[in-house]
Design a protein around this motif. Structure first.
Motif, PDB file in Angstrom:
ATOM      1  N   ASP A 155      22.391   8.914  35.800  1.00 45.66           N
ATOM      2  CA  ASP A 155      21.298   9.879  35.930  1.00 45.66           C
ATOM      3  C   ASP A 155      20.149   9.268  36.734  1.00 45.66           C
ATOM      4  OD1 ASP A 155      19.812  12.408  34.960  1.00 45.66           O
ATOM      5  OD2 ASP A 155      18.506  10.785  34.270  1.00 45.66           O
ATOM      6  N   SER A 207      19.142  10.447  40.557  1.00 51.19           N
ATOM      7  CA  SER A 207      17.843  11.107  40.712  1.00 51.19           C
ATOM      8  C   SER A 207      16.897  10.285  41.584  1.00 51.19           C
ATOM      9  CB  SER A 207      17.213  11.388  39.347  1.00 51.19           C
ATOM     10  OG  SER A 207      16.853  10.180  38.708  1.00 51.19           O
ATOM     11  N   THR A 238      16.219  11.773  33.268  1.00 46.45           N
ATOM     12  CA  THR A 238      15.392  12.704  34.032  1.00 46.45           C
ATOM     13  C   THR A 238      14.751  13.754  33.130  1.00 46.45           C
ATOM     14  OG1 THR A 238      16.915  12.402  35.885  1.00 46.45           O
ATOM     15  CG2 THR A 238      15.392  14.250  36.027  1.00 46.45           C
TER      16      THR A 238
END
Length: 175
Positions: free
Chosen positions: A28, A32, A102
């Motif tokens: 993640d 991101s 996130t």
């Protein structure tokens, strides 16, 4: 702001469920845009290899891993502390890989993890912490806002996904 979270010092990575959660957290973060040594999309073998290295470092005793969990037990984020083992460096450590999912960012998780890693360092007799972050990254103003001091910039420190060399900013904090 996330007020109800628990931070745990994880001594070993022998729990399969935790490993899966941590691999997902790393994926993640990378996907991101976090500059933590990898480029998106993060491939499964890199996720495993990263946490295999952390597991080996934990077993060596000079590395700490702190994780944050929410009220429902969900993993929110993690941070690492690498203890210097040299005789002239027993007072210092490096903060590494502050990662927050996130969906949990901007809720105080990173601040709480940083406070916890600083407390852990103090409890281990460490009085100087260092870290680095990509110049221009969202981490740069965060570290400044949490009392870290800029030590300098190393030009061309990383090669990012765009193929260009990017600078890194070194920070330190005296505890």
């Amino acid at each position: 702001m996330t007020t109800h979270l628990a931070i745990t010092d994880v001594p070993a990575l022998d729990d399969h469920h935790l490993r899966v959660e941590l691999e997902t957290l790393l994926e993640d973060a990378v996907n991101s845009g976090a500059s933590v040594g990898y480029h998106a999309p993060l491939e499964p073998h890199w996720r495993r290899a990263f946490w295999d290295r952390v597991a080996a470092q934990l077993s060596g005793g000079a590395h700490r891993l702190l994780i944050a969990r929410g009220t429902e037990g969900e993993l929110l984020g993690s941070v690492q502390l690498a203890l210097c083992t040299k005789p002239n460096g027993a007072h210092r450590a490096e903060v590494q890989k502050l990662l927050v999912f996130t969906r949990h960012r901007r809720n105080g998780v990173a601040r709480r993890l940083m406070a916890a890693v600083e407390d852990t360092a103090r409890s281990l007799g460490r009085s100087l912490l260092v870290l680095d972050t990509l110049k221009g990254d969202r981490g740069e103003p965060f570290y400044e806002a949490t009392g870290w001091r800029r030590a300098g910039v190393i030009p061309g420190y990383t090669v990012e996904a765009d193929g260009a060399f990017h600078d890194t900013v070194l920070f330190y904090k005296t505890l």
